[in-house]
Design a protein around this motif. Structure first.
Motif, PDB file in Angstrom:
ATOM      1  N   ARG A 500       0.864  -1.188   0.000  1.00 60.04           N
ATOM      2  CA  ARG A 500       0.000   0.000   0.000  1.00 60.04           C
ATOM      3  C   ARG A 500       0.896   1.232   0.000  1.00 60.04           C
ATOM      4  NH1 ARG A 500       1.026  -3.535   4.496  1.00 60.04           N
ATOM      5  NH2 ARG A 500       1.138  -2.338   6.430  1.00 60.04           N
ATOM      6  N   ILE A 501       0.347   2.330  -0.488  1.00 56.73           N
ATOM      7  CA  ILE A 501       1.110   3.565  -0.590  1.00 56.73           C
ATOM      8  C   ILE A 501       1.250   4.191   0.800  1.00 56.73           C
ATOM      9  CG2 ILE A 501       1.081   5.924  -1.505  1.00 56.73           C
ATOM     10  CD1 ILE A 501      -0.214   4.791  -4.028  1.00 56.73           C
ATOM     11  N   ASN A 502       2.490   4.481   1.168  1.00 60.38           N
ATOM     12  CA  ASN A 502       2.732   5.126   2.468  1.00 60.38           C
ATOM     13  C   ASN A 502       2.892   6.633   2.315  1.00 60.38           C
ATOM     14  OD1 ASN A 502       3.250   4.775   5.381  1.00 60.38           O
ATOM     15  ND2 ASN A 502       5.268   5.612   4.874  1.00 60.38           N
ATOM     16  N   ARG A 503       3.613   7.041   1.281  1.00 64.50           N
ATOM     17  CA  ARG A 503       3.723   8.468   0.970  1.00 64.50           C
ATOM     18  C   ARG A 503       4.250   8.633  -0.442  1.00 64.50           C
ATOM     19  NH1 ARG A 503       9.179  11.048   3.635  1.00 64.50           N
ATOM     20  NH2 ARG A 503      10.433   9.145   3.715  1.00 64.50           N
ATOM     21  N   ILE A 504       3.940   9.768  -1.035  1.00 65.65           N
ATOM     22  CA  ILE A 504       4.371  10.069  -2.399  1.00 65.65           C
ATOM     23  C   ILE A 504       5.660  10.889  -2.325  1.00 65.65           C
ATOM     24  CG2 ILE A 504       3.687  11.074  -4.601  1.00 65.65           C
ATOM     25  CD1 ILE A 504       0.765  10.928  -3.547  1.00 65.65           C
ATOM     26  N   ARG A 505       6.698  10.402  -2.999  1.00 67.47           N
ATOM     27  CA  ARG A 505       7.997  11.074  -2.944  1.00 67.47           C
ATOM     28  C   ARG A 505       8.173  11.966  -4.173  1.00 67.47           C
ATOM     29  NH1 ARG A 505      11.728   9.012   0.513  1.00 67.47           N
ATOM     30  NH2 ARG A 505      12.670  11.041   0.049  1.00 67.47           N
ATOM     31  N   TRP A 506       7.437  13.081  -4.184  1.00 69.37           N
ATOM     32  CA  TRP A 506       7.524  14.004  -5.321  1.00 69.37           C
ATOM     33  C   TRP A 506       8.949  14.523  -5.511  1.00 69.37           C
ATOM     34  CZ3 TRP A 506       3.202  13.953  -8.071  1.00 69.37           C
ATOM     35  CH2 TRP A 506       1.961  13.726  -7.442  1.00 69.37           C
ATOM     36  N   ASP A 507       9.734  14.515  -4.420  1.00 66.19           N
ATOM     37  CA  ASP A 507      11.062  15.121  -4.430  1.00 66.19           C
ATOM     38  C   ASP A 507      12.172  14.158  -4.845  1.00 66.19           C
ATOM     39  OD1 ASP A 507      10.430  13.677  -2.033  1.00 66.19           O
ATOM     40  OD2 ASP A 507      12.289  14.419  -1.142  1.00 66.19           O
ATOM     41  N   LYS A 508      11.869  12.859  -4.924  1.00 69.02           N
ATOM     42  CA  LYS A 508      12.946  11.878  -5.084  1.00 69.02           C
ATOM     43  C   LYS A 508      13.121  11.468  -6.544  1.00 69.02           C
ATOM     44  CE  LYS A 508      14.877   7.867  -2.758  1.00 69.02           C
ATOM     45  NZ  LYS A 508      14.771   6.994  -1.576  1.00 69.02           N
ATOM     46  N   PRO A 509      14.348  11.484  -7.066  1.00 63.66           N
ATOM     47  CA  PRO A 509      14.594  11.046  -8.454  1.00 63.66           C
ATOM     48  C   PRO A 509      14.334   9.549  -8.597  1.00 63.66           C
ATOM     49  CG  PRO A 509      16.441  12.339  -7.597  1.00 63.66           C
ATOM     50  CD  PRO A 509      15.563  12.015  -6.431  1.00 63.66           C
ATOM     51  N   ALA A 510      13.834   9.128  -9.747  1.00 65.28           N
ATOM     52  CA  ALA A 510      13.525   7.717  -9.974  1.00 65.28           C
ATOM     53  C   ALA A 510      14.767   6.843  -9.870  1.00 65.28           C
ATOM     54  CB  ALA A 510      12.881   7.554 -11.352  1.00 65.28           C
ATOM     55  N   GLN A 511      15.937   7.388 -10.204  1.00 67.19           N
ATOM     56  CA  GLN A 511      17.167   6.604 -10.158  1.00 67.19           C
ATOM     57  C   GLN A 511      17.522   6.167  -8.732  1.00 67.19           C
ATOM     58  OE1 GLN A 511      16.777   9.475 -11.783  1.00 67.19           O
ATOM     59  NE2 GLN A 511      16.740   8.650 -13.876  1.00 67.19           N
ATOM     60  N   GLU A 512      16.923   6.837  -7.730  1.00 63.77           N
ATOM     61  CA  GLU A 512      17.233   6.514  -6.332  1.00 63.77           C
ATOM     62  C   GLU A 512      16.226   5.538  -5.719  1.00 63.77           C
ATOM     63  OE1 GLU A 512      17.772  10.012  -4.003  1.00 63.77           O
ATOM     64  OE2 GLU A 512      19.157  10.940  -5.440  1.00 63.77           O
ATOM     65  N   ALA A 513      15.329   4.987  -6.541  1.00 64.51           N
ATOM     66  CA  ALA A 513      14.389   3.986  -6.032  1.00 64.51           C
ATOM     67  C   ALA A 513      15.143   2.710  -5.672  1.00 64.51           C
ATOM     68  CB  ALA A 513      13.322   3.701  -7.085  1.00 64.51           C
ATOM     69  N   ASP A 514      14.475   1.819  -4.968  1.00 64.84           N
ATOM     70  CA  ASP A 514      15.135   0.605  -4.479  1.00 64.84           C
ATOM     71  C   ASP A 514      15.415  -0.390  -5.603  1.00 64.84           C
ATOM     72  OD1 ASP A 514      15.608   0.672  -1.607  1.00 64.84           O
ATOM     73  OD2 ASP A 514      13.456   0.981  -1.433  1.00 64.84           O
ATOM     74  N   THR A 515      16.248  -1.365  -5.293  1.00 70.58           N
ATOM     75  CA  THR A 515      16.673  -2.381  -6.253  1.00 70.58           C
ATOM     76  C   THR A 515      16.227  -3.767  -5.799  1.00 70.58           C
ATOM     77  OG1 THR A 515      18.781  -2.800  -5.154  1.00 70.58           O
ATOM     78  CG2 THR A 515      18.710  -0.984  -6.760  1.00 70.58           C
ATOM     79  N   THR A 516      16.275  -4.723  -6.733  1.00 75.46           N
ATOM     80  CA  THR A 516      15.923  -6.102  -6.367  1.00 75.46           C
ATOM     81  C   THR A 516      16.898  -6.654  -5.328  1.00 75.46           C
ATOM     82  OG1 THR A 516      17.192  -6.876  -8.286  1.00 75.46           O
ATOM     83  CG2 THR A 516      14.817  -6.621  -8.570  1.00 75.46           C
ATOM     84  N   GLU A 517      18.145  -6.232  -5.395  1.00 74.70           N
ATOM     85  CA  GLU A 517      19.126  -6.708  -4.416  1.00 74.70           C
ATOM     86  C   GLU A 517      18.756  -6.253  -3.011  1.00 74.70           C
ATOM     87  OE1 GLU A 517      19.840  -5.209  -7.211  1.00 74.70           O
ATOM     88  OE2 GLU A 517      20.983  -6.676  -8.376  1.00 74.70           O
ATOM     89  N   THR A 518      18.269  -5.005  -2.900  1.00 73.38           N
ATOM     90  CA  THR A 518      17.895  -4.482  -1.581  1.00 73.38           C
ATOM     91  C   THR A 518      16.742  -5.281  -0.990  1.00 73.38           C
ATOM     92  OG1 THR A 518      18.546  -2.262  -2.267  1.00 73.38           O
ATOM     93  CG2 THR A 518      17.161  -2.436  -0.318  1.00 73.38           C
ATOM     94  N   ILE A 519      15.721  -5.557  -1.807  1.00 74.58           N
ATOM     95  CA  ILE A 519      14.548  -6.265  -1.299  1.00 74.58           C
ATOM     96  C   ILE A 519      14.876  -7.728  -1.016  1.00 74.58           C
ATOM     97  CG2 ILE A 519      12.113  -6.773  -1.702  1.00 74.58           C
ATOM     98  CD1 ILE A 519      12.936  -3.779  -1.500  1.00 74.58           C
ATOM     99  N   THR A 520      15.709  -8.338  -1.867  1.00 79.91           N
ATOM    100  CA  THR A 520      16.092  -9.735  -1.643  1.00 79.91           C
ATOM    101  C   THR A 520      16.807  -9.900  -0.307  1.00 79.91           C
ATOM    102  OG1 THR A 520      16.311 -10.090  -4.030  1.00 79.91           O
ATOM    103  CG2 THR A 520      17.388 -11.680  -2.588  1.00 79.91           C
ATOM    104  N   SER A 521      17.556  -8.890   0.100  1.00 81.29           N
ATOM    105  CA  SER A 521      18.319  -8.987   1.351  1.00 81.29           C
ATOM    106  C   SER A 521      17.441  -9.026   2.590  1.00 81.29           C
ATOM    107  CB  SER A 521      19.293  -7.806   1.446  1.00 81.29           C
ATOM    108  OG  SER A 521      18.586  -6.577   1.622  1.00 81.29           O
ATOM    109  N   ILE A 522      16.178  -8.567   2.468  1.00 84.20           N
ATOM    110  CA  ILE A 522      15.305  -8.572   3.653  1.00 84.20           C
ATOM    111  C   ILE A 522      14.241  -9.661   3.566  1.00 84.20           C
ATOM    112  CG2 ILE A 522      15.629  -6.101   4.007  1.00 84.20           C
ATOM    113  CD1 ILE A 522      12.806  -5.694   2.884  1.00 84.20           C
ATOM    114  N   MET A 523      14.292 -10.474   2.526  1.00 87.27           N
ATOM    115  CA  MET A 523      13.294 -11.536   2.377  1.00 87.27           C
ATOM    116  C   MET A 523      13.539 -12.645   3.394  1.00 87.27           C
ATOM    117  SD  MET A 523      12.994 -11.625  -1.768  1.00 87.27           S
ATOM    118  CE  MET A 523      12.485 -13.321  -1.795  1.00 87.27           C
TER     119      MET A 523
END
Length: 523
Positions: A500-523
């Motif tokens: 679910r959406i927690n907040r909209i990051r109007w200020d954040k560049p798309a290049q700084e979004a998370d990666t599959t490696e980041t999410i895999t590390s917390i699985m």
């Protein structure tokens, strides 16, 4: 049908819950049978609709309206029933009386398929736009007028003076047009008799825990706690000759889980969590998903993902209705019954040992990842089993959510009051230099944020695919989710639980979004 259309329009215009209850109560009180029963079934989703396919509506409109004009109108309005009802030409010189709901159903069901188009056209010709919309919605299903089944039942209780709890207890044993129900509500007969061992019984639900307020007023000695397992809530209803398994919404899922149903012995109605795993050791939810949404399982699924129920509560002990007994006594009866009757796919839920809320908080944190549960359930030992979500007796304290930053990739129109907005979004994360979808989210934002998101989608569209728009890969949104699991269904290889959406990051560049490696590390 005219009175029903007036009801729907009034319900849409009313924003107050009490106003909706008042409108519904008056309708149920003064509308004759069987129309009020059919209306109740339509509002609560229990009525089998006469059936008008969208393709037939499109064909009928195409015979009267320029196709390009219809397409443009539909794209703007976003709802087929509303578009047809507004754009249908008002050409009938003399309007015949509209049928009652019962007559409408009878004519729709009794008309040969070859003559159905003419019948529907006649109905629409003799109606105004609101009446056309009501007929189409009634016949296609999916009434979205801000009325839940619970609200409709509350209105029944309000007009009749009968207890909502009593209405809930017999609800699933009755069918439209609910003649027996209304005879009881009108005081003409006693409460309808239903077969308790052949019927789903509405479940009792827990309220989210407010840590700052609830713990200060609650005594831990008055409550029991147990794990909130990450499966699906089910109800097992069975005796010697009948064995059924229901989802929390009352859908019969018996055929999908023959390994459970075939092992049910004795006579009882049990409430629990359906999980998969060997020796009652629950596997992650994504493993359970292999068994869900299937009419019947394959031999491989039965072998690799054996199902079982972790039993929370007991509603009927043999033939005795024990829902009004305190939880403490129901629990003892459940334990006694489990010892007496052999059921290889039933496992009783563990009661947690704690003497303070701080100790329970420690248990919740320590075991969240190692046991794979969603949190803890906290239940008043003196609580009876009441349908719905009564305030006070039961609480759910879910584990803390995780977060990631995803990039919006696609947007789709919503339904009901959101039909004119792009409100369902697909988000992606980076895998190298490629954005790969990780999940959809359509909740967590305010009405004001919805307007802003819709405007952004329309102004940043790259391609259109029917109701779906591909957008520029620029907007970053922080997603909250309960857990992440490996998934072959998603291109990212990852599936999120309850995104679910927690907040909209109007200020954040798309290049700084998370990666599959980041999410895999917390699985």
């Amino acid at each position: 049908m005219k009175r029903f259309s007036q009801l729907l329009v009034t319900l849409i215009l009313k924003t107050s819950r009490n106003d909706k209850i008042s409108v519904l109560s008056e309708y149920f009180k003064y509308t004759p049978d069987p129309d009020r029963g059919y209306a109740l079934g339509a509002l609560t989703g229990t009525l089998s609709n006469p059936g008008i396919k969208p393709s037939l509506l499109r064909t009928l409109v195409a015979e009267r309206i320029d196709q390009e004009l219809f397409n443009l109108s539909y794209d703007y309005v976003g709802d087929l029933a509303e578009t047809v009802s507004l754009i249908w030409p008002d050409t009938a010189p003399y309007k015949e009386k509209l049928p009652s709901i019962a007559e409408f159903i009878s004519k729709m069901e009794g008309t040969p398929k070859a003559k159905l188009s003419a019948l529907i056209s006649s109905f629409l010709d003799n109606a105004n736009s609101n009446e056309r919309w009501a007929m189409i919605k009634f016949a296609t299903g999916g009434l979205r007028v801000g009325v839940s089944a619970r609200l409709a039942k509350t209105a029944l209780a309000a007009y009749s003076g009968c207890l909502l709890e009593d209405i809930e207890k017999v609800w699933h044993g009755l069918t439209p047009p609910y003649i027996g129900l209304f005879e009881w509500l009108d005081g003409k007969t006693g409460i309808p008799k239903i077969q308790h061992t052949r019927t789903f019984h509405p479940m009792m639900l827990a309220n989210p825990l407010n840590i700052e307020q609830d713990f200060d007023r609650l005594d831990p000695n008055d409550f029991q706690a147990e794990w909130k397992w990450d499966g699906i809530r089910v109800q097992a209803v069975f005796d010697e000759s009948n064995k059924q398994l229901y989802s929390r919404t009352g859908d019969d899922i018996s055929r999908a889980f023959p390994d459970i149903v075939g092992e049910l012995n004795g006579k009882a109605v049990l409430d629990g969590e359906l999980l998969v795993g060997e020796n009652f050791k629950a596997l992650p939810f994504n493993q359970l998903q292999q068994r869900l949404n299937r009419k019947s399982p394959t031999k491989m699924h039965l072998k690799n993902y054996p199902a079982f129920i972790r039993v929370y509560d007991m509603l009927f002990y043999n033939e005795d209705d024990i829902r009004d007994l305190p939880l403490k006594i129901r629990r003892q009866k459940l334990e006694d019954w489990m010892k007496q009757v052999k059921n290889s796919r039933l496992d009783i839920s563990e009661i947690l040992d704690f003497d303070s809320w701080s100790r329970l908080a420690e248990l919740r944190t320590e075991k969240a990842d190692t046991l794979g549960h969603e949190g803890v359930l906290i239940k008043d030992l003196q609580s009876k089993y009441s349908p719905g979500r009564p305030k006070g007796p039961w609480f759910k304290w879910k584990r803390d959510p995780k977060f990631l930053d995803g990039v919006m990739m696609y947007a789709q129109r919503g339904h009901g009051r959101r039909s004119s907005f792009y409100s369902d979004y697909t988000f992606g994360i980076w895998r190298g230099n490629e954005l790969v979808p990780i999940g959809k989210a359509y909740s967590g934002f305010t009405d004001e944020e919805l307007v802003m998101l819709d405007k952004w989608v329309r102004g940043n569209t790259l391609n259109r695919f029917g109701p779906v728009r591909e957008v520029r890969k620029e907007l970053v949104v922080e997603l909250a989710f309960d857990s992440a699991h490996a998934s072959s269904r998603h291109k990212s290889g990852i599936a999120l639980r309850f995104p679910r959406i927690n907040r909209i990051r109007w200020d954040k560049p798309a290049q700084e979004a998370d990666t599959t490696e980041t999410i895999t590390s917390i699985m």
